[in-house]
Scaffold this motif. Sequence first.
Motif, PDB file in Angstrom:
ATOM      1  N   MET A  31      37.804  32.212  32.885  1.00 12.28           N
ATOM      2  CA  MET A  31      38.346  33.214  33.803  1.00 12.28           C
ATOM      3  C   MET A  31      38.172  34.633  33.230  1.00 12.28           C
ATOM      4  N   ALA A  32      38.317  34.795  31.929  1.00 16.39           N
ATOM      5  CA  ALA A  32      38.130  36.103  31.305  1.00 16.39           C
ATOM      6  C   ALA A  32      36.674  36.561  31.427  1.00 16.39           C
ATOM      7  N   VAL A  33      35.737  35.653  31.216  1.00  9.04           N
ATOM      8  CA  VAL A  33      34.311  36.003  31.329  1.00  9.04           C
ATOM      9  C   VAL A  33      33.973  36.363  32.777  1.00  9.04           C
ATOM     10  N   VAL A  34      34.486  35.601  33.731  1.00  7.57           N
ATOM     11  CA  VAL A  34      34.250  35.898  35.141  1.00  7.57           C
ATOM     12  C   VAL A  34      34.832  37.264  35.495  1.00  7.57           C
ATOM     13  N   LEU A  35      36.020  37.575  34.971  1.00  8.18           N
ATOM     14  CA  LEU A  35      36.642  38.874  35.233  1.00  8.18           C
ATOM     15  C   LEU A  35      35.780  40.016  34.713  1.00  8.18           C
ATOM     16  N   PHE A  37      32.514  40.069  34.393  1.00  8.87           N
ATOM     17  CA  PHE A  37      31.362  40.229  35.290  1.00  8.87           C
ATOM     18  C   PHE A  37      31.774  40.844  36.624  1.00  8.87           C
ATOM     19  N   LEU A  38      32.945  40.480  37.139  1.00 12.45           N
ATOM     20  CA  LEU A  38      33.419  41.080  38.387  1.00 12.45           C
ATOM     21  C   LEU A  38      33.682  42.575  38.220  1.00 12.45           C
ATOM     22  N   LEU A  39      34.262  42.964  37.095  1.00 11.15           N
ATOM     23  CA  LEU A  39      34.521  44.392  36.854  1.00 11.15           C
ATOM     24  C   LEU A  39      33.210  45.172  36.718  1.00 11.15           C
ATOM     25  N   LYS A  40      32.224  44.576  36.050  1.00  3.19           N
ATOM     26  CA  LYS A  40      30.930  45.248  35.931  1.00  3.19           C
ATOM     27  C   LYS A  40      30.285  45.414  37.301  1.00  3.19           C
ATOM     28  N   SER A  41      30.374  44.391  38.135  1.00  5.64           N
ATOM     29  CA  SER A  41      29.799  44.469  39.471  1.00  5.64           C
ATOM     30  C   SER A  41      30.529  45.507  40.317  1.00  5.64           C
ATOM     31  N   MET A  42      31.860  45.569  40.198  1.00  2.79           N
ATOM     32  CA  MET A  42      32.634  46.540  40.959  1.00  2.79           C
ATOM     33  C   MET A  42      32.252  47.961  40.553  1.00  2.79           C
ATOM     34  N   ASN A  43      32.109  48.202  39.256  1.00  2.74           N
ATOM     35  CA  ASN A  43      31.711  49.531  38.798  1.00  2.74           C
ATOM     36  C   ASN A  43      30.318  49.895  39.300  1.00  2.74           C
ATOM     37  N   LYS A  44      29.433  48.926  39.347  1.00  2.00           N
ATOM     38  CA  LYS A  44      28.085  49.163  39.862  1.00  2.00           C
ATOM     39  C   LYS A  44      28.136  49.562  41.333  1.00  2.00           C
TER      40      LYS A  44
END
Length: 79
Positions: A31-35, A37-44
Amino acid sequence: MPLTFGVLAAAAPASDNVTPGLLGFLVFAVMAVVLVFLLKSMNKQFRKITPKAEGTAAANAAPGSKTVPGEPPAPGTPK
């Protein structure tokens, strides 16, 4: 009940000594790793959004109008 669950149930610790164990850690780590990647995608996605310049709203207003876009006109002024 499959054989795996029976073996796990037989090897369960006493009810007062329960810990999350390896499975709990693995779920948390995934779940931490998925979070991340989600934060990186959101910033993008946020970087793709370009804010409008402050002067563009005033520049798009009709020439000679004294009202700011978004504000109601003063009483007695034609629309």
